[in-house]
Design an enzyme around this catalytic site. Structure first.
Site, PDB file in Angstrom:
ATOM      1  N   SER A 173       1.076  -1.053  -0.134  1.00  0.00           N
ATOM      2  CA  SER A 173       0.261   0.092   0.154  1.00  0.00           C
ATOM      3  C   SER A 173       0.732   1.581  -0.215  1.00  0.00           C
ATOM      4  O   SER A 173       1.691   1.053   0.513  1.00  0.00           O
ATOM      5  CB  SER A 173      -0.720  -0.243   1.672  1.00  0.00           C
TER       6      SER A 173
ATOM      7  N   TYR B 200      -1.505  -0.232  10.698  1.00  0.00           N
ATOM      8  CA  TYR B 200      -2.011  -0.143   8.740  1.00  0.00           C
ATOM      9  C   TYR B 200      -0.465  -0.550   7.999  1.00  0.00           C
ATOM     10  O   TYR B 200       0.277  -1.010   7.639  1.00  0.00           O
ATOM     11  CB  TYR B 200      -2.986   0.210   8.670  1.00  0.00           C
TER      12      TYR B 200
END
Length: 268
Positions: free
Chosen positions: A142, A155
């Protein structure tokens, strides 16, 4: 274009999500045999062609369930591993974050990726040379792993560890098992998946998400899936390893201050 993936056994984790199902669809279109892992919801996978599809439920935080994924079935040993699963909990600053949430995110995103990759490498050791010749691991990271993301430090930390620490280490280790094997990561920015559709209706959110993106739009799942499948093809990407490919529309970072916030500073 023929990517020479016919009958290659591909295992995809998190296959029932918006990106995962598109990855599975493209591999199936290339003639690959696909094992699609899901945890809670397999509903979307029923729309895929079933002839070369094997759907398996597994909790990837549990070692014996991960091992079961790799048990020799009708498709034979796994040749390509796509580690696509992950969770991104709601916004919460680190100062307010519980240890339980931190550990849960790290376990789901990072530790489970370790378990899946380790089992793949163990099985690859005894796989036939034909399987080893096309072997590779593809992680889905990501842009949060590169730029960070306020409210999602757990995250971002998990994705950064996968994109850099894990990818760059394993590309040097996998060749000890299969000399031509590779490890890469595809790292999306914002993607128009079902989970993100509600957020993408908010013009303020869209502005903050796309303000540093030259292409001024979120990606479609197809945009991510095509890069995944192409990188997994030894025919066209056989000399690419240890790379993090950002599929982010040219993003230059995160927008930290909105227009109203900078205007407030100018009055001080």
């Amino acid at each position: 274009m023929d990517l020479d993936l016919e009958d290659t056994h591909v295992l995809i984790t998190g296959a029932s999500g918006g990106i995962g199902i598109e990855i599975a669809r493209l591999f199936l279109e290339q003639g690959a045999r696909v094992t699609a892992q899901y945890n809670n919801n397999a509903g979307t996978l029923s729309a895929l062609p079933q002839e070369k599809l094997r759907v398996v439920q597994a909790d990837l935080s549990v070692e014996d369930q991960v091992q079961r994924l790799f048990n020799d079935g009708p498709f034979g040993p796994v040749g390509i591993l796509v580690v696509n699963h992950g969770v991104s909990p709601p916004d919460e600053l680190l100062v307010d974050m519980s240890l339980e949430r931190w550990q849960s995110t790290i376990d789901t995103n990072l530790t489970a990726s370790f378990l899946v990759a380790r089992e793949y490498l163990r099985k690859l050791s005894s796989a036939p040379d034909q399987v080893k010749s096309k072997a590779n691991i593809l992680f889905v990271g990501s842009t949060a792993g590169k730029y960070g993301e306020a409210g999602h430090a757990d995250y971002a930390a998990s994705k950064s560890a996968i994109m850099y620490g894990l990818t760059l280490s394993l590309k040097n280790e996998i060749v000890k098992i299969a000399p031509m094997a590779r490890v890469n990561t595809v790292a999306p920015g914002w993607v128009r998946t079902p989970k993100k559709m509600e957020k993408l209706k908010d013009p303020i959110f869209v502005h903050r998400a796309l303000a540093t993106v030259p292409l001024k739009k979120p990606a479609e799942p197809w945009d991510i899936a095509t890069q995944v499948v192409c990188l997994c093809s030894t025919k066209i990407s056989g000399h690419i390893s240890g790379q993090v490919v950002l599929v982010d529309g040219g993003m230059e970072g995160r927008l930290l201050n909105g227009l109203s916030e900078t205007q407030e500073l100018e009055t001080l």
